[in-house]
Design a protein around this motif. Structure first.
Motif, mmCIF file in Angstrom:
data_model
loop_
_atom_site.group_PDB
_atom_site.id
_atom_site.type_symbol
_atom_site.label_atom_id
_atom_site.label_comp_id
_atom_site.label_asym_id
_atom_site.label_seq_id
_atom_site.Cartn_x
_atom_site.Cartn_y
_atom_site.Cartn_z
ATOM 1 N N ALA A 172 0.820 -1.217 0.000
ATOM 2 C CA ALA A 172 0.000 0.000 0.000
ATOM 3 C C ALA A 172 0.853 1.265 0.000
ATOM 4 O O ALA A 172 0.320 2.376 0.060
ATOM 5 C CB ALA A 172 -0.931 0.002 1.211
ATOM 6 N N ASN A 309 -3.773 -1.093 -8.085
ATOM 7 C CA ASN A 309 -5.033 -0.410 -7.761
ATOM 8 C C ASN A 309 -5.951 -1.316 -6.947
ATOM 9 O O ASN A 309 -6.607 -0.880 -5.990
ATOM 10 C CB ASN A 309 -5.729 0.018 -9.052
ATOM 11 N N ARG A 312 -4.821 -1.365 -3.369
ATOM 12 C CA ARG A 312 -5.250 -0.176 -2.628
ATOM 13 C C ARG A 312 -6.739 -0.265 -2.250
ATOM 14 O O ARG A 312 -7.128 0.120 -1.145
ATOM 15 C CB ARG A 312 -4.983 1.073 -3.457
ATOM 16 N N GLU A 313 -7.544 -0.776 -3.167
ATOM 17 C CA GLU A 313 -8.975 -0.919 -2.878
ATOM 18 C C GLU A 313 -9.203 -1.931 -1.751
ATOM 19 O O GLU A 313 -10.039 -1.710 -0.857
ATOM 20 C CB GLU A 313 -9.718 -1.355 -4.136
ATOM 21 N N TRP A 315 -7.133 -2.633 0.580
ATOM 22 C CA TRP A 315 -6.678 -2.024 1.833
ATOM 23 C C TRP A 315 -7.768 -1.129 2.411
ATOM 24 O O TRP A 315 -8.009 -1.129 3.620
ATOM 25 C CB TRP A 315 -5.408 -1.221 1.594
ATOM 26 N N GLN A 316 -8.462 -0.388 1.564
ATOM 27 C CA GLN A 316 -9.560 0.449 2.031
ATOM 28 C C GLN A 316 -10.700 -0.402 2.591
ATOM 29 O O GLN A 316 -11.309 -0.050 3.601
ATOM 30 C CB GLN A 316 -10.071 1.341 0.888
#
Length: 498
Positions: A172, A309, A312-313, A315-316
């Motif tokens: 991340a 990407n 990152r998604e 991780w959110q």
């Protein structure tokens, strides 16, 4: 059975558990029944049969709730939370985990509590809530360290949690935080391997942590030594770690084709042995890095950008789960506060038993068929209680009522319930037939007669009893038991009438 379930022989464990369950149920050994259902749940989980594991867990939860085993209930709620996460039912999973956390906070510390806390940490880690899992493992490790243990039984799962947390932080883009977790992982594994040299699982964890920290020469050597023992021992997750560590090390030294083969091997192992939710995203990211190194063209760049990407998604989404758990905990605390207020409104302040409101509610459950059968009511009345109040004061009378209430509770089994009906009258809702009820009533009568509640005063009770029969309403049942109480009093008191 436990040995079978934890050494990769899950089908044999289930077969053994089913056979042993017949014996345990036949001799009414409820402790073993619960343990065997737990073993079946873990064996099904090891086989990746999540629905079957969930069914076993829900049955076990009912057993613990019925027996009043709060720590057992908390532990199985944690295990069910993990299963719900695997099923994608995150709301249910967070609610189970929040409820388990509240129960564990209220329980005294013991070995069983430690086991339940470990399940709590494992469930949090399965949902990739590393902060919560790591905090639980820190507490468990601190308890062991306080006992003078340099290494603990939680070191493997704790280091694995820190490892995945560190790798995901790095992916991340939070490299400093990642390095802190990875160094902590390396420290724990190094200390463990000093005392347990050659442990292939911990070797794989250490190898992957060192590979991500850049110490690739050592990581390559460790991973190479661990891969075959892990694959032969059916340790899928740790074998994947070893392949990842070797792949990262080979990539660092420029052997990109060999590196790609290691990542492919790790990916193929996911199809053989179900992976944890962390593993596929980690493997895909490392494969993407290697593909980019092999071919830096635009297609490879686009592919890696898509993978990054997605990381990152994810991780959110992970951060959202942490928030979901906190919200679930707040809802559970509010619900517990409401339930406690409701409970207090149904509790007699003097004796701690249920009050008249609770009595009316239980009668309603009788009419609704929710109490089940056999069911017998005992109506217990203190003989000449007014004379006690007149001669010794109302405070002495209150002490008598409290002591009698305590005696009633001592003769109740799980499922039975005593309430203060009015004044010096008590009702026991007893889950048993007339034969068992008479035995309980006689023990109550004798224990009150023997009790020395007030010096020089012999207290006695009269008991009426009636069993619920076909077609009988709750009102008719209470009328019958009330009639029997009057019969006991007319017979001279200190008696039982059925």
């Amino acid at each position: 059975m436990h040995v079978l379930a934890t050494t990769g022989r899950a089908p044999e464990a289930i077969e053994a558990a089913n056979a042993f369950l017949m014996i345990a149920q036949a001799v009414r050994d409820q402790k073993s029944v619960a343990f065997l259902h737990q073993g079946r749940m873990y064996a099904y989980l090891d086989m990746g049969q999540i629905d079957e594991a969930t069914a076993a867990g829900e049955h076990l939860l009912t057993l613990h709730q019925q027996s009043g085993n709060v720590v057992g209930e908390a532990k199985v709620l944690c295990d069910l939370a993990r299963l719900r996460v695997f099923q994608g039912r995150l709301v249910d999973g967070m609610r189970n985990l929040a409820r388990a956390g509240m129960l564990l906070d209220s329980c005294p510390r013991s070995d069983r509590h430690r086991s339940a806390m470990c399940s709590f940490a494992q469930s949090a880690a399965a949902a990739q809530m590393y902060e919560i899992a790591a905090d639980a493992y820190e507490h468990l490790t601190a308890q062991d360290n306080a006992r003078g243990r340099r290494t603990t039984s939680f070191d493997l799962v704790y280091s694995r949690t820190l490892l995945y947390w560190g790798i995901r932080l790095g992916h991340a883009g939070r490299c400093d935080e990642a390095a802190t977790r990875l160094r902590r992982t390396a420290d724990i594994t190094r200390r463990w391997l000093d005392q347990h040299p050659g442990d292939p699982c911990m070797t794989a964890v250490q190898a992957l942590a060192l590979a991500k920290l850049g110490d690739t020469a050592v990581a390559e050597k460790l991973a190479s030594s661990a891969i075959m023992p892990l694959r032969q021992g059916d340790s899928g997750e740790f074998a994947r770690m070893a392949h990842l560590a070797l792949g990262i090390s080979l990539r660092a030294s420029g052997r990109l084709a060999e590196s790609r083969r290691e990542f492919l091997a790790a990916s193929q192992l996911c199809d053989i042995k179900p992976p944890l939710p962390d593993e596929r995203p980690i493997i895909r990211y490392e494969m993407g890095l290697t593909a980019l190194a092999l071919d830096g063209g635009q297609p490879s760049q686009d592919l890696f950008a898509a993978v990054a990407n997605q990381v990152r998604e994810l991780w959110q989404l992970r951060l959202q789960r942490v928030g979901m758990l906190r919200q679930a905990r707040q809802r559970e605390e509010l619900e517990a506060a409401r339930a406690d207020a409701e409970l207090q409104s149904r509790r007699d302040a003097l004796t701690g038993l249920g009050n008249r409101r609770r009595f009316d509610l239980l009668l309603g459950q009788v009419d609704a068929g929710e109490m089940g059968r056999p069911l017998t009511l005992l109506l217990v009345d203190l003989d000449h209680f007014k004379a006690v109040n007149d001669a010794y004061s109302h405070s002495a009378g209150d002490r008598v009522l409290r002591e009698v209430a305590t005696l009633l509770v001592s003769h109740c089994r799980p499922g039975d319930e005593a309430v203060r009906y009015a004044g010096d009258e008590f009702v026991v809702f007893l889950r048993g037939d007339g034969t068992r009820a008479r035995e309980v009533a006689e023990r109550i009568r004798q224990s009150v007669a023997r009790a020395e509640i007030l010096a020089g005063v012999r207290l006695t009770v009269s008991v009426g009893m009636a069993e619920l029969t076909d077609g009988m309403t709750a009102e008719a049942l209470f009328r019958a038991v009330d009639d029997r109480l009057y019969a006991a009093k007319w017979s001279g008191r200190n008696a039982i009438a059925a």
